[in-house]
Design an enzyme around this catalytic site. Sequence first.
Site, PDB file in Angstrom:
ATOM      1  CE1 TYR A 188      -1.955 -30.732  -5.285  1.00  0.00           C
ATOM      2  CE2 TYR A 188      -4.236 -30.223  -4.802  1.00  0.00           C
ATOM      3  CZ  TYR A 188      -2.983 -29.830  -5.227  1.00  0.00           C
ATOM      4  OH  TYR A 188      -2.764 -28.517  -5.584  1.00  0.00           O
ATOM      5  CG  HIS A 215      -0.935 -28.728 -10.924  1.00  0.00           C
ATOM      6  ND1 HIS A 215      -1.273 -29.834 -10.185  1.00  0.00           N
ATOM      7  CD2 HIS A 215      -0.568 -27.799 -10.034  1.00  0.00           C
ATOM      8  CE1 HIS A 215      -1.106 -29.558  -8.899  1.00  0.00           C
ATOM      9  NE2 HIS A 215      -0.683 -28.328  -8.788  1.00  0.00           N
ATOM     10  N   PRO A 274      -1.696 -19.572   0.583  1.00  0.00           N
ATOM     11  CG  PRO A 274      -3.946 -19.279   1.137  1.00  0.00           C
ATOM     12  CD  PRO A 274      -3.022 -20.230   0.436  1.00  0.00           C
ATOM     13  N   GLY A 330       1.482 -19.360   3.381  1.00  0.00           N
ATOM     14  CA  GLY A 330       2.880 -19.789   3.307  1.00  0.00           C
ATOM     15  C   GLY A 330       3.035 -21.211   3.834  1.00  0.00           C
ATOM     16  NE  ARG A 331       4.483 -24.729  -0.287  1.00  0.00           N
ATOM     17  CZ  ARG A 331       3.982 -25.544  -1.211  1.00  0.00           C
ATOM     18  NH1 ARG A 331       3.370 -26.639  -0.844  1.00  0.00           N
ATOM     19  NH2 ARG A 331       4.114 -25.278  -2.488  1.00  0.00           N
ATOM     20  N   GLY A 332       1.461 -22.610   6.072  1.00  0.00           N
ATOM     21  CA  GLY A 332       1.308 -22.619   7.531  1.00  0.00           C
ATOM     22  C   GLY A 332       2.355 -21.772   8.233  1.00  0.00           C
ATOM     23  CG  PHE A 333       7.059 -20.278   7.777  1.00  0.00           C
ATOM     24  CD1 PHE A 333       7.806 -21.182   8.517  1.00  0.00           C
ATOM     25  CD2 PHE A 333       7.576 -18.999   7.582  1.00  0.00           C
ATOM     26  CE1 PHE A 333       9.034 -20.831   9.048  1.00  0.00           C
ATOM     27  CE2 PHE A 333       8.807 -18.641   8.109  1.00  0.00           C
ATOM     28  CZ  PHE A 333       9.549 -19.561   8.846  1.00  0.00           C
TER      29      PHE A 333
HETATM   30  N1  NAP Z   1      -1.328 -24.907  -7.957  1.00  0.00           N
HETATM   31  C1  NAP Z   1      -0.358 -25.362  -7.205  1.00  0.00           C
HETATM   32  O1  NAP Z   1       0.748 -25.632  -7.670  1.00  0.00           O
HETATM   33  C2  NAP Z   1      -0.597 -25.585  -5.730  1.00  0.00           C
HETATM   34  C3  NAP Z   1       0.490 -25.808  -4.871  1.00  0.00           C
HETATM   35  C4  NAP Z   1       0.222 -25.973  -3.499  1.00  0.00           C
HETATM   36  C5  NAP Z   1      -1.083 -25.913  -3.032  1.00  0.00           C
HETATM   37  N2  NAP Z   1      -2.124 -25.721  -3.900  1.00  0.00           N
HETATM   38  C6  NAP Z   1      -3.527 -25.636  -3.439  1.00  0.00           C
HETATM   39  O2  NAP Z   1      -3.624 -24.564  -2.519  1.00  0.00           O
HETATM   40  C7  NAP Z   1      -4.199 -25.004  -1.298  1.00  0.00           C
HETATM   41  C8  NAP Z   1      -3.656 -24.205  -0.129  1.00  0.00           C
HETATM   42  O3  NAP Z   1      -2.240 -24.228  -0.095  1.00  0.00           O
HETATM   43  P1  NAP Z   1      -1.412 -25.049   0.991  1.00  0.00           P
HETATM   44  O4  NAP Z   1      -2.289 -26.018   1.657  1.00  0.00           O
HETATM   45  O5  NAP Z   1      -0.176 -25.491   0.299  1.00  0.00           O
HETATM   46  O6  NAP Z   1      -0.895 -23.952   2.014  1.00  0.00           O
HETATM   47  P2  NAP Z   1      -1.604 -22.914   3.015  1.00  0.00           P
HETATM   48  O7  NAP Z   1      -3.036 -22.830   2.747  1.00  0.00           O
HETATM   49  O8  NAP Z   1      -0.781 -21.690   2.934  1.00  0.00           O
HETATM   50  O9  NAP Z   1      -1.311 -23.591   4.429  1.00  0.00           O
HETATM   51  C9  NAP Z   1      -1.825 -24.834   4.800  1.00  0.00           C
HETATM   52  C10 NAP Z   1      -1.177 -25.239   6.106  1.00  0.00           C
HETATM   53  O10 NAP Z   1      -1.485 -24.279   7.110  1.00  0.00           O
HETATM   54  C11 NAP Z   1      -2.155 -24.895   8.205  1.00  0.00           C
HETATM   55  N3  NAP Z   1      -3.216 -23.954   8.626  1.00  0.00           N
HETATM   56  C12 NAP Z   1      -4.362 -23.666   7.996  1.00  0.00           C
HETATM   57  N4  NAP Z   1      -5.059 -22.732   8.658  1.00  0.00           N
HETATM   58  C13 NAP Z   1      -4.328 -22.450   9.758  1.00  0.00           C
HETATM   59  C14 NAP Z   1      -4.523 -21.557  10.838  1.00  0.00           C
HETATM   60  N5  NAP Z   1      -5.589 -20.779  10.921  1.00  0.00           N
HETATM   61  N6  NAP Z   1      -3.569 -21.518  11.812  1.00  0.00           N
HETATM   62  C15 NAP Z   1      -2.469 -22.295  11.741  1.00  0.00           C
HETATM   63  N7  NAP Z   1      -2.228 -23.150  10.723  1.00  0.00           N
HETATM   64  C16 NAP Z   1      -3.150 -23.226   9.745  1.00  0.00           C
HETATM   65  C17 NAP Z   1      -2.691 -26.205   7.673  1.00  0.00           C
HETATM   66  O11 NAP Z   1      -2.715 -27.170   8.692  1.00  0.00           O
HETATM   67  P3  NAP Z   1      -4.090 -27.864   9.210  1.00  0.00           P
HETATM   68  O12 NAP Z   1      -4.572 -28.720   8.097  1.00  0.00           O
HETATM   69  O13 NAP Z   1      -3.638 -28.619  10.376  1.00  0.00           O
HETATM   70  O14 NAP Z   1      -5.009 -26.734   9.538  1.00  0.00           O
HETATM   71  C18 NAP Z   1      -1.645 -26.572   6.615  1.00  0.00           C
HETATM   72  O15 NAP Z   1      -0.553 -27.223   7.222  1.00  0.00           O
HETATM   73  C19 NAP Z   1      -3.862 -26.509  -1.263  1.00  0.00           C
HETATM   74  O16 NAP Z   1      -4.727 -27.219  -0.404  1.00  0.00           O
HETATM   75  C20 NAP Z   1      -4.012 -26.887  -2.722  1.00  0.00           C
HETATM   76  O17 NAP Z   1      -5.379 -27.129  -3.018  1.00  0.00           O
HETATM   77  C21 NAP Z   1      -1.884 -25.538  -5.252  1.00  0.00           C
END
Ligand code: NAP
Length: 338
Positions: free
Chosen positions: A60, A129, A209, A211-214
């Site tokens: 990252y 990873h 969790p 869906g990357r914000g979707f």
């Molecule tokens: N093992 C793997 O291959 C892998 C892959 C991807 C991710 N990860 C880990 O998993 C973590 C979480 O996954 P992710 O960040 O990809 O996706 P996520 O948690 O599904 O979504 C993050 C996105 O949602 C937004 N968000 C968060 N809370 C919100 C809310 N209450 N309302 C509206 N939007 C919201 C965030 O924006 P804001 O920052 O503006 O709130 C960000 O753009 C990562 O940080 C990383 O540590 C691991």
Amino acid sequence: MSSTIETTRLGTDGPVVGVQGLGCMGMSEFYGPTDTGEALATLERALELGVTLFDTADVYGSGANEELIGPFVRAHREQVVLATKFAIERRADDPHYRGINNDPAYVRRAVDASLRRLGVDVIDLYYMHRRDPQVPLAESVGAMAELVAAGKVRHLGLSEVTGPELREAHAVHPIAALQSEWSIFARGVERSAVPAAAELGVALVPYSPLGRGFLTGAFADAGQLDAGDYRRHLPQFTGENAAGNAELVAPIGKIAERRGATAAQVALAWLHQRTEVHGLTAVVPIPGTRRRTRLEENLGATRLVLDKEELAELEPISARVSGGRYADMSSTADAREV
Ligand SMILES: NC(=O)c1ccc[n+]([C@@H]2O[C@H](COP(=O)([O-])OP(=O)(O)OC[C@H]3O[C@@H](n4cnc5c(N)ncnc54)[C@H](OP(=O)(O)O)[C@@H]3O)[C@@H](O)[C@H]2O)c1
């Protein structure tokens, strides 16, 4: 909001953590501009509210995310459960390049580099990873087990592996947690990995969790996002797929409205309830956010329990999603499911 969240254990003898963790990835890269001050305040607030599992990876920001959270981790070393990962290599001259490396010699180099960037002498949870099927799993996990014996790492985890791979690894050394994408949209992990984890007592740590914000409705098409946003390259959020998939998230918003909650809270509550549905010992989602307001909102999910009818409304969604989770699915567990 001041009360702290409940705790649970990762694996049979892994660390005890708050039932929701914090994904730190977006604080350095991938999802638009970052604000260091707000990111650091978000880490502090998370800990105050009972979040103890903080998730990063060497990849990252090409090490920048580990460097960002290092001082926070050191300041609260006894409370923080620090999780980082190795296996994805990048090249300075090609921002799109991703190589997978599971060689034992690479594992040993990678852990030392992470320890140095983080400024700590031990990592609480060290994940592989991505899996490179060219390297026998027993060799890679064997090298990870040696890190435990050497005191550089406390517990082991894997990311994006199948059920049979999880079993094979667990036979080499106990695996505390499997971190894979899991959400109302992405349920491939339920095919073989979740049943294996339930049987072995391995905890699930769902990544992306929301869906990357979707799933929160924050954006309906990645074309609306900044030019450099990584999500613009993900098939589910672009073109015709985005339009169809945006309609699929509507029931999440409707349930949220009825319950006086938010869509993010419904998406996370659905995951918390997977523990019981699948007979798992623990499910600890790690929603990613760069802001305190969203962190607080997301922790509200730990107090929301969806009823049977609500769960049934959400059940058909994932089967209707169009487009892959990644543009290139070759290094995911899905590619190796038989
Ligand atoms: N093992 C793997 O291959 C892998 C892959 C991807 C991710 N990860 C880990 O998993 C973590 C979480 O996954 P992710 O960040 O990809 O996706 P996520 O948690 O599904 O979504 C993050 C996105 O949602 C937004 N968000 C968060 N809370 C919100 C809310 N209450 N309302 C509206 N939007 C919201 C965030 O924006 P804001 O920052 O503006 O709130 C960000 O753009 C990562 O940080 C990383 O540590 C691991």
